[in-house]
Design a protein around this motif. Structure first.
Motif, PDB file in Angstrom:
ATOM      1  N   MET A   1      71.992  34.070  73.021  1.00 42.67           N
ATOM      2  CA  MET A   1      71.865  34.943  71.933  1.00 42.67           C
ATOM      3  C   MET A   1      70.403  35.055  71.436  1.00 42.67           C
ATOM      4  N   PHE A   2      70.451  36.103  70.707  1.00 38.49           N
ATOM      5  CA  PHE A   2      69.138  36.310  69.945  1.00 38.49           C
ATOM      6  C   PHE A   2      69.370  37.024  68.735  1.00 38.49           C
ATOM      7  N   ALA A   3      68.275  36.536  67.766  1.00 34.90           N
ATOM      8  CA  ALA A   3      68.474  36.820  66.444  1.00 34.90           C
ATOM      9  C   ALA A   3      66.736  37.273  65.906  1.00 34.90           C
ATOM     10  N   VAL A   4      66.895  38.102  64.817  1.00 34.75           N
ATOM     11  CA  VAL A   4      65.567  38.404  64.082  1.00 34.75           C
ATOM     12  C   VAL A   4      65.894  37.853  62.512  1.00 34.75           C
ATOM     13  N   ALA A   5      65.005  37.189  62.090  1.00 37.54           N
ATOM     14  CA  ALA A   5      65.574  36.718  60.618  1.00 37.54           C
ATOM     15  C   ALA A   5      64.908  37.640  59.742  1.00 37.54           C
ATOM     16  N   ASP A   6      65.824  38.053  58.538  1.00 41.81           N
ATOM     17  CA  ASP A   6      65.324  38.987  57.526  1.00 41.81           C
ATOM     18  C   ASP A   6      63.965  38.953  56.943  1.00 41.81           C
ATOM     19  N   ASP A   7      63.542  37.564  56.513  1.00 37.35           N
ATOM     20  CA  ASP A   7      62.415  37.251  56.321  1.00 37.35           C
ATOM     21  C   ASP A   7      60.947  37.834  57.041  1.00 37.35           C
ATOM     22  N   VAL A   8      61.356  37.975  58.420  1.00 40.46           N
ATOM     23  CA  VAL A   8      60.249  38.521  59.141  1.00 40.46           C
ATOM     24  C   VAL A   8      60.234  40.071  59.020  1.00 40.46           C
ATOM     25  N   LEU A   9      61.292  40.704  58.858  1.00 43.59           N
ATOM     26  CA  LEU A   9      61.373  41.989  58.634  1.00 43.59           C
ATOM     27  C   LEU A   9      60.689  42.448  57.198  1.00 43.59           C
ATOM     28  N   ASP A  10      61.255  41.539  56.453  1.00 49.26           N
ATOM     29  CA  ASP A  10      60.508  41.805  54.837  1.00 49.26           C
ATOM     30  C   ASP A  10      59.056  41.607  54.783  1.00 49.26           C
ATOM     31  N   LEU A  11      58.545  40.638  55.554  1.00 50.75           N
ATOM     32  CA  LEU A  11      57.092  40.380  55.433  1.00 50.75           C
ATOM     33  C   LEU A  11      56.592  41.630  56.150  1.00 50.75           C
ATOM     34  N   CYS A  12      56.929  42.256  57.213  1.00 52.51           N
ATOM     35  CA  CYS A  12      56.528  43.501  57.881  1.00 52.51           C
ATOM     36  C   CYS A  12      56.258  44.770  56.530  1.00 52.51           C
ATOM     37  N   ARG A  13      57.660  44.744  55.987  1.00 52.81           N
ATOM     38  CA  ARG A  13      57.765  46.147  55.053  1.00 52.81           C
ATOM     39  C   ARG A  13      56.871  45.697  53.581  1.00 52.81           C
ATOM     40  N   SER A  14      56.339  44.319  53.515  1.00 51.92           N
ATOM     41  CA  SER A  14      55.547  44.061  52.364  1.00 51.92           C
ATOM     42  C   SER A  14      54.095  44.598  52.893  1.00 51.92           C
ATOM     43  N   VAL A  15      53.848  44.791  53.848  1.00 51.83           N
ATOM     44  CA  VAL A  15      52.498  45.438  54.386  1.00 51.83           C
ATOM     45  C   VAL A  15      52.747  47.022  54.873  1.00 51.83           C
ATOM     46  N   GLY A  16      53.718  47.600  54.527  1.00 49.00           N
ATOM     47  CA  GLY A  16      54.115  49.036  54.728  1.00 49.00           C
ATOM     48  C   GLY A  16      54.442  49.273  56.361  1.00 49.00           C
ATOM     49  N   HIS A  17      55.176  48.403  56.887  1.00 49.09           N
ATOM     50  CA  HIS A  17      55.560  48.301  58.291  1.00 49.09           C
ATOM     51  C   HIS A  17      56.869  48.129  58.541  1.00 49.09           C
ATOM     52  N   GLU A  18      57.540  48.787  59.527  1.00 49.01           N
ATOM     53  CA  GLU A  18      59.051  48.753  59.726  1.00 49.01           C
ATOM     54  C   GLU A  18      58.882  47.985  61.196  1.00 49.01           C
ATOM     55  N   GLU A 122      67.753  32.238  70.746  1.00 54.25           N
ATOM     56  CA  GLU A 122      65.984  32.367  70.747  1.00 54.25           C
ATOM     57  C   GLU A 122      66.083  33.414  69.397  1.00 54.25           C
ATOM     58  N   ARG A 123      65.225  32.985  68.516  1.00 55.27           N
ATOM     59  CA  ARG A 123      65.309  33.709  67.230  1.00 55.27           C
ATOM     60  C   ARG A 123      63.795  33.649  66.743  1.00 55.27           C
ATOM     61  N   LEU A 124      63.536  34.965  66.329  1.00 48.40           N
ATOM     62  CA  LEU A 124      62.116  35.128  65.474  1.00 48.40           C
ATOM     63  C   LEU A 124      62.397  34.658  64.158  1.00 48.40           C
ATOM     64  N   ILE A 125      61.315  33.817  63.474  1.00 46.59           N
ATOM     65  CA  ILE A 125      61.675  33.260  62.228  1.00 46.59           C
ATOM     66  C   ILE A 125      60.180  32.994  61.773  1.00 46.59           C
ATOM     67  N   ARG A 126      60.091  32.425  60.319  1.00 46.08           N
ATOM     68  CA  ARG A 126      58.883  32.135  59.918  1.00 46.08           C
ATOM     69  C   ARG A 126      58.977  30.482  59.916  1.00 46.08           C
ATOM     70  N   GLY A 149      54.954  29.276  57.507  1.00 49.23           N
ATOM     71  CA  GLY A 149      55.072  30.520  57.174  1.00 49.23           C
ATOM     72  C   GLY A 149      54.634  31.464  58.480  1.00 49.23           C
ATOM     73  N   GLU A 150      54.039  30.852  59.364  1.00 49.61           N
ATOM     74  CA  GLU A 150      53.678  31.586  60.579  1.00 49.61           C
ATOM     75  C   GLU A 150      55.096  32.270  61.376  1.00 49.61           C
ATOM     76  N   VAL A 151      55.017  33.441  61.986  1.00 48.69           N
ATOM     77  CA  VAL A 151      56.005  34.054  62.699  1.00 48.69           C
ATOM     78  C   VAL A 151      55.970  33.688  63.788  1.00 48.69           C
ATOM     79  N   VAL A 152      57.022  33.135  64.272  1.00 52.81           N
ATOM     80  CA  VAL A 152      57.149  32.535  65.678  1.00 52.81           C
ATOM     81  C   VAL A 152      58.625  32.843  66.293  1.00 52.81           C
ATOM     82  N   TRP A 153      58.475  32.493  67.690  1.00 50.85           N
ATOM     83  CA  TRP A 153      59.791  32.701  68.454  1.00 50.85           C
ATOM     84  C   TRP A 153      60.187  31.226  68.560  1.00 50.85           C
ATOM     85  N   ARG A 154      61.379  30.816  68.550  1.00 53.03           N
ATOM     86  CA  ARG A 154      61.786  29.873  68.866  1.00 53.03           C
ATOM     87  C   ARG A 154      63.428  29.376  69.197  1.00 53.03           C
TER      88      ARG A 154
END
Length: 214
Positions: A1-18, A122-126, A149-154
């Motif tokens: 299974m794979f997942a992407v955390a919402d706070d990673v997506l929010d981090l990108c949006r905070s600097v204007g990117h999706e 396997e998930r993308l998190i801070r 706070g670093e963005v990592v895969w784990r």
């Protein structure tokens, strides 16, 4: 299974990117000799590798947002294209050449993991900052930890890739014996499907599936 955390997506949006993440999953995978022509064609199709690229500039924004210094530790696609501009991307094997070629051509970070070595999701998190990460330093194996706070895969065991896509760990690395793999493609404000489909077309496997994770 794979997942992407919402706070990673929010981090990108905070600097204007999706952010978008695709997974290319391959089973019954067969490795083999490399293909230097594939790499040469990718370099030719990429155009001026020394010119500023909007996708790589977006990655610099996101790296700065979680505290990384892109001039020192650039995203994997930027580092690879810099090497390609110097003629410093050797042919390794079928798997490595395939995802390097797609990464160079599309300026898209791509990482490959041996699915047999992954544990749980396997998930993308801070990162919290205390997660183990197995790597090599000065030629010797070491265990490090990411910055808080670093963005990592784990996965359920440890970090598998630091600074989003900067450096992959040893435990889940693709090898000559790999028969089941996941290739993770990551984009900012772009459509990743053409790159994912090209990579899928270059793999020699019994089954290949493309999933969008975010």
């Amino acid at each position: 299974m794979f997942a992407v955390a919402d706070d990673v997506l929010d981090l990108c949006r905070s600097v204007g990117h999706e952010a978008t993440v695709f997974a290319v999953l391959a089973d019954g995978l067969r490795n083999g000799p490399g293909d230097p022509d594939l790499l040469r064609d990718a370099v030719a199709a990429a155009g001026d590798l020394t010119a500023p690229h909007p996708h790589l500039e977006a990655w610099r924004d996101v790296y700065r947002a979680f505290g990384a210094k892109p001039q020192r530790t650039p995203c994997s696609a930027e580092a690879l294209r810099k090497r390609a501009a110097r003629g410093d991307v050797p042919s390794v094997n079928r798997l490595v050449d395939a995802y390097n070629a797609v990464s160079i051509r599309f300026a898209v970070p791509i990482g490959g993991e041996d699915r047999a070595a992954l544990a749980g999701t396997e998930r993308l998190i801070r990162a919290a900052g205390d997660e183990p990460f197995d790597t090599v330093k000065d030629g010797a194996p070491v265990v490090e930890s990411p910055e808080p706070g670093e963005v990592v895969w784990r996965d359920d065991v440890a970090v598998t890739c630091r600074r989003w896509n900067w450096r992959q760990g040893r435990r889940t690395a693709l090898t000559e014996a790999t028969t089941s793999a996941v290739f993770l493609l990551e984009g900012l404000d772009i459509d990743l499907r053409p790159a994912a489909e090209m990579l899928a077309g270059l793999l020699d496997a019994d089954t290949i599936r493309i999933d969008r994770l975010a």
